[in-house]
Design an enzyme around this catalytic site. Structure first.
Site, PDB file in Angstrom:
ATOM      1  N   ARG A 214      24.789-103.426 -45.660  1.00  0.00           N
ATOM      2  CA  ARG A 214      25.892-103.102 -46.573  1.00  0.00           C
ATOM      3  C   ARG A 214      26.469-104.372 -47.164  1.00  0.00           C
ATOM      4  O   ARG A 214      26.881-105.267 -46.430  1.00  0.00           O
ATOM      5  CB  ARG A 214      26.966-102.338 -45.827  1.00  0.00           C
ATOM      6  CG  ARG A 214      26.403-101.053 -45.266  1.00  0.00           C
ATOM      7  CD  ARG A 214      27.430-100.050 -44.905  1.00  0.00           C
ATOM      8  NE  ARG A 214      26.754 -98.845 -44.425  1.00  0.00           N
ATOM      9  CZ  ARG A 214      27.354 -97.722 -44.128  1.00  0.00           C
ATOM     10  NH1 ARG A 214      28.660 -97.632 -44.251  1.00  0.00           N
ATOM     11  NH2 ARG A 214      26.661 -96.683 -43.721  1.00  0.00           N
ATOM     12  N   GLU A 216      29.164-105.387 -48.044  1.00  0.00           N
ATOM     13  CA  GLU A 216      30.627-105.352 -47.957  1.00  0.00           C
ATOM     14  C   GLU A 216      31.151-106.682 -48.470  1.00  0.00           C
ATOM     15  O   GLU A 216      30.755-107.730 -47.990  1.00  0.00           O
ATOM     16  CB  GLU A 216      31.082-105.189 -46.498  1.00  0.00           C
ATOM     17  CG  GLU A 216      30.372-104.105 -45.716  1.00  0.00           C
ATOM     18  CD  GLU A 216      31.151-102.815 -45.690  1.00  0.00           C
ATOM     19  OE1 GLU A 216      32.105-102.697 -46.481  1.00  0.00           O
ATOM     20  OE2 GLU A 216      30.784-101.920 -44.904  1.00  0.00           O
ATOM     21  N   ARG A 222      35.656-106.722 -38.173  1.00  0.00           N
ATOM     22  CA  ARG A 222      34.938-105.505 -37.761  1.00  0.00           C
ATOM     23  C   ARG A 222      33.895-105.019 -38.758  1.00  0.00           C
ATOM     24  O   ARG A 222      33.428-103.891 -38.676  1.00  0.00           O
ATOM     25  CB  ARG A 222      35.944-104.394 -37.429  1.00  0.00           C
ATOM     26  CG  ARG A 222      36.827-104.039 -38.571  1.00  0.00           C
ATOM     27  CD  ARG A 222      38.072-103.287 -38.096  1.00  0.00           C
ATOM     28  NE  ARG A 222      38.938-103.067 -39.229  1.00  0.00           N
ATOM     29  CZ  ARG A 222      38.862-102.012 -40.026  1.00  0.00           C
ATOM     30  NH1 ARG A 222      37.998-101.053 -39.783  1.00  0.00           N
ATOM     31  NH2 ARG A 222      39.645-101.902 -41.061  1.00  0.00           N
ATOM     32  N   SER A 363      31.133 -91.606 -38.261  1.00  0.00           N
ATOM     33  CA  SER A 363      31.348 -90.569 -39.284  1.00  0.00           C
ATOM     34  C   SER A 363      30.264 -89.527 -39.101  1.00  0.00           C
ATOM     35  O   SER A 363      29.131 -89.867 -38.749  1.00  0.00           O
ATOM     36  CB  SER A 363      31.213 -91.137 -40.690  1.00  0.00           C
ATOM     37  OG  SER A 363      32.283 -91.961 -40.982  1.00  0.00           O
TER      38      SER A 363
HETATM   39  P1  AMO Z   1      29.601 -94.515 -42.243  1.00  0.00           P
HETATM   40  O1  AMO Z   1      29.428 -95.205 -43.539  1.00  0.00           O
HETATM   41  O2  AMO Z   1      30.993 -94.132 -41.865  1.00  0.00           O
HETATM   42  O3  AMO Z   1      28.743 -93.161 -42.200  1.00  0.00           O
HETATM   43  O4  AMO Z   1      28.980 -95.384 -41.076  1.00  0.00           O
HETATM   44  C1  AMO Z   1      28.919 -94.903 -39.751  1.00  0.00           C
HETATM   45  C2  AMO Z   1      29.450 -95.929 -38.770  1.00  0.00           C
HETATM   46  O5  AMO Z   1      28.695 -97.141 -38.868  1.00  0.00           O
HETATM   47  C3  AMO Z   1      29.522 -98.251 -38.606  1.00  0.00           C
HETATM   48  N1  AMO Z   1      29.501 -99.160 -39.769  1.00  0.00           N
HETATM   49  C4  AMO Z   1      29.619-100.492 -39.708  1.00  0.00           C
HETATM   50  N2  AMO Z   1      29.754-101.336 -38.677  1.00  0.00           N
HETATM   51  C5  AMO Z   1      29.854-102.645 -38.955  1.00  0.00           C
HETATM   52  N3  AMO Z   1      29.794-103.178 -40.183  1.00  0.00           N
HETATM   53  C6  AMO Z   1      29.657-102.382 -41.267  1.00  0.00           C
HETATM   54  N4  AMO Z   1      29.613-102.920 -42.475  1.00  0.00           N
HETATM   55  C7  AMO Z   1      29.560-100.967 -41.047  1.00  0.00           C
HETATM   56  N5  AMO Z   1      29.419 -99.906 -41.858  1.00  0.00           N
HETATM   57  C8  AMO Z   1      29.383 -98.823 -41.067  1.00  0.00           C
HETATM   58  C9  AMO Z   1      30.920 -97.707 -38.361  1.00  0.00           C
HETATM   59  C10 AMO Z   1      30.881 -96.371 -39.023  1.00  0.00           C
HETATM   60  O6  AMO Z   1      31.805 -95.463 -38.465  1.00  0.00           O
HETATM   61  N6  AMO Z   1      25.655 -91.529 -43.201  1.00  0.00           N
HETATM   62  C11 AMO Z   1      26.953 -91.611 -42.519  1.00  0.00           C
HETATM   63  C12 AMO Z   1      26.865 -91.104 -41.098  1.00  0.00           C
HETATM   64  C13 AMO Z   1      26.619 -89.608 -40.986  1.00  0.00           C
HETATM   65  O7  AMO Z   1      27.330 -88.834 -41.639  1.00  0.00           O
HETATM   66  O8  AMO Z   1      25.736 -89.242 -40.195  1.00  0.00           O
HETATM   67  C14 AMO Z   1      27.422 -93.044 -42.547  1.00  0.00           C
HETATM   68  O9  AMO Z   1      26.707 -93.976 -42.787  1.00  0.00           O
HETATM   69  O10 AMO Z   1      31.090 -97.580 -36.953  1.00  0.00           O
END
Ligand code: AMO
Ligand code: ATP
Length: 437
Positions: A214, A216, A222, A363
């Site tokens: 990602r 970001e 975090r 999520s």
């Molecule tokens: P989401 O985007 O909320 O959902 O991602 C799910 C979980 O992944 C972790 N996460 C991260 N941890 C660290 N750094 C990041 N940049 C990061 N992005 C996400 C978090 C987050 O809650 N497809 C959906 C999931 C689903 O519906 O099955 C999804 O990607 O803990």
């Protein structure tokens, strides 16, 4: 040369044994007539004694002349010695230096001098010679083992899906573009679409533990740009069943650590504090969540229906609830197109988040499995259904109702161990500044 089949781990060295121990020079303590080399390996440490007047000069010179963190093999007899740190010591017959260490070390593995996180991340090899750092990754491995086992107990099949993809799913701005033989491609943000495609296959219930990428923009304690996602998806399940599995998996991870990682918890100074979450995780609706956040008075502005929960809001609610919990029944407009709405209320989605008191961990939700509604959802979110044809068309050939979730692996470790920065839970983190090592 050292043939290491006959090597003894320091933790296994018993009085009366003749051993060959191998490892790193942790410390040399010279008391004058007597001096000690403390040798460290994966299992622990052992004291090697040098009585200068009584032992071969060359042996003493080799053993005591070697720099800290050099790699040595020591052969000798083990004796009981109450004054030794582990109650036994080795009287060496031979000392062989396999790799000399530069006397100028970029960080001190004995932990006497603290190092900045960036120095530690630049020198992970040395950093992971420290018990408390090594412990994080032993625990991480145990968590992944327990999670896999729990999924297998639920008859889920482990899958691996591509990380080079043609389209994103979790919001276009966070994609890393790459060129793929002259075509535009991306690093995958989530196995979301692939895991869904597999619930319609003969596998029915799947999980994947793998990297997500990602872009970001923000630099926070975090977020990572490459994280480990623990994904689950099941046919013939709704969002409440996905929440049950999510809760069981997180609890299984905690239980395994409590049971099998005593030494590691001790190294992290957590032995008394570590608690396996007990009881059912409370399930709050989004509406209740914003009401409770508003009631804390922690936010400058009151939240209204449709707002995303700001970080301070999540923290205030986490303090209020005081345990892991779910937030359910989100407004449909702030959940992605693949999440199904409630049948009796289109404004309300079956999407859920699972929270640690300090941050979001998961999520998930029930998915839209009806072809027409799915395509409509793409359009509403401003995505071109054409470019997702590889995905949507399978919904025309018998896609069962299904649900699942994605759990952030590093966030699970971070919250479990109370780490201040998510980077501590990754060997070689990727963030805005860091592309190597
Ligand atoms: P989401 O985007 O909320 O959902 O991602 C799910 C979980 O992944 C972790 N996460 C991260 N941890 C660290 N750094 C990041 N940049 C990061 N992005 C996400 C978090 C987050 O809650 N497809 C959906 C999931 C689903 O519906 O099955 C999804 O990607 O803990
Ligand atoms: P030598 O042992 O050669 O006569 P020394 O006077 O240095 O020389 P000791 O008086 O026995 O030896 O010990 C010096 C220090 O080292 C003391 O603080 C003692 O507690 C410690 N010491 C001695 N032997 C051991 C051992 N095998 N393990 C740990 N500490 C030891």
């Amino acid at each position: 040369r050292a043939h290491m089949q006959d090597r003894t781990y320091t933790a296994d060295a018993e009085p009366g044994d003749h051993v060959k121990v191998a490892g790193w020079v942790h410390e040399i303590r010279d008391l004058g007539g007597i001096a000690f080399l403390i040798l460290r390996d994966k299992s622990g440490k052992i004291q090697v004694k040098f009585e200068k007047d009584e032992m071969d000069e060359e042996l003493v010179e080799t053993g005591l002349g070697v720099h800290r963190e050099s790699v040595v093999v020591v052969e000798g007899d083990v004796e009981e010695e109450p004054r030794a740190p582990t109650g036994v010591e080795v009287t060496p017959e031979s000392v062989e230096v396999l790799a000399d260490a530069d006397p100028e070390l970029p960080l001190d593995p004995s932990g006497k001098v603290d190092a900045e996180l960036s120095t530690r991340l630049d020198n992970r090899t040395l950093d992971l010679r420290k018990d408390e750092v090594k412990a994080i990754f032993e625990i991480r491995a145990e968590v992944l083992r327990a999670v896999r086992e729990q999924f297998r107990d639920f008859y889920a099949t482990e899958i691996n899906t591509p990380k080079i993809v043609a389209t994103g799913t979790e919001g276009g701005t966070e994609l890393f573009p790459i060129t793929y033989f002259g075509k535009e491609a991306f690093m995958n943000q989530s196995p979301q679409l692939f895991k869904q495609l597999m619930v319609g296959s003969g596998l029915e219930r799947v999980f994947e533990i793998g990297p997500i990428f990602r872009a970001e923009e923000h630099n926070t304690p975090r977020h990572l740009n490459e994280a480990t996602s623990i994904d689950f998806e099941s046919a013939f399940a709704d969002h409440t069943e996905a929440m049950d599995v999510c809760e069981a998996v997180v609890k299984a991870a905690y239980e395994a650590v409590a049971e099998n990682c005593e030494e590691e918890l001790e190294a992290l100074d957590l032995q008394g504090e570590f608690e396996v979450p007990e009881g059912d995780f409370p399930r709050l609706s989004y509406e209740e969540a914003i009401e409770r956040i508003n009631a804390t008075g922690e936010l400058d502005e009151q939240l209204v229906w449709g707002d995303d929960l700001p970080t301070e809001g999540e923290k205030a609610l986490g303090d209020d609830v005081g345990s892991h919990y779910f937030i359910t029944d989100w407004p449909s407009e702030i959940k992605p197109f693949y999440i199904k709405d409630h049948d009796d209320d289109e404004q309300l989605s079956t999407g859920f988040d699972m929270m640690h008191p300090t941050m979001e961990l998961v999520s998930g939700g029930q998915r839209e499995h009806r072809y027409e509604q799915l395509v409509e959802g793409f359009e509403q979110q401003g995505l071109d259904p054409e470019s997702f044809d590889y995905y949507t068309k399978m919904f025309k050939y018998g896609m069962p109702p299904h649900a699942g979730f994605g759990l952030g692996g590093e966030r699970l470790i971070m919250t479990m161990l109370g780490l201040g920065n998510i980077r501590e839970a990754v060997l070689f983190p990727r963030d805005r500044q860091r592309l190597s090592p």
